[in-house]
Design a protein around this motif. Structure first.
Motif, mmCIF file in Angstrom:
data_model
loop_
_atom_site.group_PDB
_atom_site.id
_atom_site.type_symbol
_atom_site.label_atom_id
_atom_site.label_comp_id
_atom_site.label_asym_id
_atom_site.label_seq_id
_atom_site.Cartn_x
_atom_site.Cartn_y
_atom_site.Cartn_z
ATOM 1 N N GLY A 194 0.815 -1.213 0.000
ATOM 2 C CA GLY A 194 0.000 0.000 0.000
ATOM 3 C C GLY A 194 0.844 1.256 0.000
ATOM 4 N N GLN A 195 1.958 1.237 0.726
ATOM 5 C CA GLN A 195 2.859 2.390 0.725
ATOM 6 C C GLN A 195 3.488 2.576 -0.648
ATOM 7 N N ALA A 196 3.833 1.477 -1.312
ATOM 8 C CA ALA A 196 4.430 1.571 -2.652
ATOM 9 C C ALA A 196 3.465 2.225 -3.634
ATOM 10 N N ILE A 197 2.193 1.802 -3.602
ATOM 11 C CA ILE A 197 1.189 2.375 -4.503
ATOM 12 C C ILE A 197 1.001 3.853 -4.213
ATOM 13 N N VAL A 216 12.052 11.548 -5.514
ATOM 14 C CA VAL A 216 12.156 10.846 -4.224
ATOM 15 C C VAL A 216 11.020 9.836 -4.076
ATOM 16 N N SER A 217 9.800 10.243 -4.390
ATOM 17 C CA SER A 217 8.639 9.359 -4.249
ATOM 18 C C SER A 217 8.707 8.175 -5.205
ATOM 19 N N LEU A 218 9.070 8.442 -6.463
ATOM 20 C CA LEU A 218 9.067 7.392 -7.477
ATOM 21 C C LEU A 218 10.203 6.400 -7.269
ATOM 22 N N GLU A 219 11.366 6.883 -6.838
ATOM 23 C CA GLU A 219 12.459 5.953 -6.547
ATOM 24 C C GLU A 219 12.109 5.066 -5.354
ATOM 25 N N GLN A 220 11.451 5.647 -4.349
ATOM 26 C CA GLN A 220 11.031 4.838 -3.207
ATOM 27 C C GLN A 220 9.974 3.818 -3.630
ATOM 28 N N ALA A 221 9.027 4.252 -4.488
ATOM 29 C CA ALA A 221 7.995 3.329 -4.965
ATOM 30 C C ALA A 221 8.623 2.147 -5.698
ATOM 31 N N GLN A 222 9.602 2.422 -6.549
ATOM 32 C CA GLN A 222 10.210 1.325 -7.294
ATOM 33 C C GLN A 222 10.970 0.372 -6.377
ATOM 34 N N ARG A 223 11.652 0.911 -5.361
ATOM 35 C CA ARG A 223 12.342 0.037 -4.402
ATOM 36 C C ARG A 223 11.339 -0.851 -3.660
ATOM 37 N N LEU A 224 10.216 -0.272 -3.246
ATOM 38 C CA LEU A 224 9.205 -1.042 -2.519
ATOM 39 C C LEU A 224 8.565 -2.095 -3.416
ATOM 40 N N PHE A 225 8.256 -1.718 -4.661
ATOM 41 C CA PHE A 225 7.680 -2.691 -5.594
ATOM 42 C C PHE A 225 8.658 -3.846 -5.842
ATOM 43 N N ALA A 226 9.937 -3.514 -6.030
ATOM 44 C CA ALA A 226 10.931 -4.547 -6.318
ATOM 45 C C ALA A 226 11.103 -5.511 -5.147
ATOM 46 N N GLU A 235 2.021 -2.653 -11.987
ATOM 47 C CA GLU A 235 2.528 -1.645 -11.060
ATOM 48 C C GLU A 235 3.999 -1.350 -11.335
ATOM 49 N N MET A 236 4.768 -2.385 -11.620
ATOM 50 C CA MET A 236 6.188 -2.176 -11.907
ATOM 51 C C MET A 236 6.377 -1.409 -13.210
ATOM 52 N N SER A 237 5.577 -1.729 -14.229
ATOM 53 C CA SER A 237 5.712 -1.009 -15.497
ATOM 54 C C SER A 237 5.332 0.461 -15.330
ATOM 55 N N ALA A 238 4.302 0.739 -14.540
ATOM 56 C CA ALA A 238 3.910 2.133 -14.301
ATOM 57 C C ALA A 238 5.006 2.880 -13.559
ATOM 58 N N SER A 239 5.612 2.227 -12.557
ATOM 59 C CA SER A 239 6.665 2.909 -11.801
ATOM 60 C C SER A 239 7.865 3.214 -12.694
ATOM 61 N N ARG A 240 8.189 2.299 -13.598
ATOM 62 C CA ARG A 240 9.319 2.542 -14.512
ATOM 63 C C ARG A 240 8.996 3.675 -15.486
ATOM 64 N N HIS A 241 7.754 3.721 -15.944
ATOM 65 C CA HIS A 241 7.361 4.781 -16.869
ATOM 66 C C HIS A 241 7.492 6.151 -16.209
ATOM 67 N N TYR A 242 6.919 6.318 -15.031
ATOM 68 C CA TYR A 242 6.954 7.630 -14.368
ATOM 69 C C TYR A 242 8.357 7.990 -13.895
ATOM 70 N N LEU A 243 9.109 6.987 -13.431
ATOM 71 C CA LEU A 243 10.481 7.270 -13.011
ATOM 72 C C LEU A 243 11.319 7.683 -14.220
ATOM 73 N N GLY A 244 11.129 6.994 -15.352
ATOM 74 C CA GLY A 244 11.832 7.387 -16.570
ATOM 75 C C GLY A 244 11.470 8.796 -17.002
ATOM 76 N N THR A 245 10.198 9.162 -16.824
ATOM 77 C CA THR A 245 9.747 10.503 -17.203
ATOM 78 C C THR A 245 10.392 11.570 -16.335
ATOM 79 N N VAL A 246 10.491 11.315 -15.025
ATOM 80 C CA VAL A 246 11.102 12.326 -14.156
ATOM 81 C C VAL A 246 12.613 12.418 -14.407
ATOM 82 N N TYR A 247 13.260 11.286 -14.696
ATOM 83 C CA TYR A 247 14.671 11.343 -15.088
ATOM 84 C C TYR A 247 14.837 12.202 -16.344
ATOM 85 N N LEU A 248 13.915 12.055 -17.279
ATOM 86 C CA LEU A 248 13.954 12.841 -18.513
ATOM 87 C C LEU A 248 13.816 14.327 -18.206
#
Length: 298
Positions: A194-197, A216-226, A235-248
């Motif tokens: 629930g915290q990851a979502i 900060v939020s998206l990197e934490q979400a990806q760590r929790l999902f992993a 959920e993992m694909s969504a986290s990668r998409h948004y994390l990739g977007t913020v890196y961009l």
């Protein structure tokens, strides 16, 4: 003893739902199989069959509401899988009403509100979506004696409510809802699904407004999902998409391309090449390549 009786009642409801669902599919599948190729290709052909079958079975299960709840839940899943958000919304409301009448587990009632809220959001009915989600939160309050399952559902509802409020222009209220939910998750369910979502939705909320906070939020979400065995691939694909977007957005192009390429591959497998999420990830990946001056790849 009272807890045991409640568990036995829920077990009986579950067995009844399974029986009802078997009946529903036994009636429905032959009707679908009987469609010829021309009829099968018509818009709403399967949706109309499902709706017709529900109408036929409703009277039969009038006095067997646990069975009927199971059938409605199965229909919600079916309508969702064939891309009929309007039918998902209508059926979710019926499902919720049956659960309320039969005094079902509050977490299940709240889950029905999630389904209704999300599909109202898909249909652009943001006011209705907000109402469903707020009503759902009332079924799973974050009280001291709340179960982990109830708290997890509370966080999911809060995350969705934050998204709806942001989309309807209530950004200050959305920020308040998400911040309060983050505090709850950190205090009561650290490291939980629930915290990851919630962190995923918080990152989406900040993306384009405060990219460092989003990171900060998206990197934490990806760590929790992993780290969670309960994580779904969507959920993992969504986290990668948004994390990739913020890196961009932050100019971290190598990391952006890695995340977006992975998200695009996962979305393609999950939803197909022409799905909105697949194409959005592909567009972001092209932008990352262009910013690295890899114009042919872009």
């Amino acid at each position: 003893a009272s807890v045991a009786r409640e568990q036995a009642r829920f077990a009986l409801q579950a067995s009844g739902r399974h029986e009802g669902v078997r009946h529903f599919y036994a009636e429905l599948v032959p009707s679908i199989a009987a469609l010829d190729s021309a009829a099968f290709g018509q818009p709403r052909s399967i949706a109309n069959l499902v709706t017709q079958k529900l109408d036929e079975l409703e009277a039969y299960y009038k006095d067997r509401q646990a069975d009927w709840a199971g059938i409605l839940n199965a229909a919600v899943v079916l309508f969702s899988n064939i891309g009929e958000p309007e039918e998902v919304l209508k059926t979710s409301i019926k499902y919720r009403d049956v659960l309320v009448r039969t005094r079902a587990d509050p977490v299940r009632v709240a889950e029905a509100h999630v389904s209704a809220g999300r599909n109202a959001m898909v249909l652009g009915r943001l006011g209705d979506s907000e109402t469903f989600l707020r009503d759902g939160l009332a079924w799973v309050p974050a009280s001291r004696d709340a179960t982990d399952e109830g708290l997890r559902m509370h966080l999911i509802l809060a995350a969705d409510l934050g998204v709806v409020l942001a989309r309807s222009g209530q950004r200050a209220e959305a920020k308040h809802v998400l911040e309060r939910a983050r505090e709850l998750a950190s205090a009561r369910l650290p490291g939980d699904q629930g915290q990851a979502i919630l962190m995923l939705h918080s990152g989406r909320f900040e993306l384009g407004h405060d990219n460092q906070a989003a990171l900060v939020s998206l990197e934490q979400a990806q760590r929790l999902f992993a780290a969670s065995p309960e994580t779904e691939s969507t959920e993992m694909s969504a986290s990668r998409h948004y994390l990739g977007t913020v890196y961009l957005e932050l100019g971290r192009l190598d990391e952006a391309e890695t995340q977006l390429r992975s998200a695009h591959a996962m979305f393609t497998q999950q939803y197909g090449r022409t799905d909105y999420d697949t194409l959005a990830a592909l567009g972001s990946l092209a932008l990352a390549s262009a910013r690295r001056e890899r114009y042919a790849a872009a």
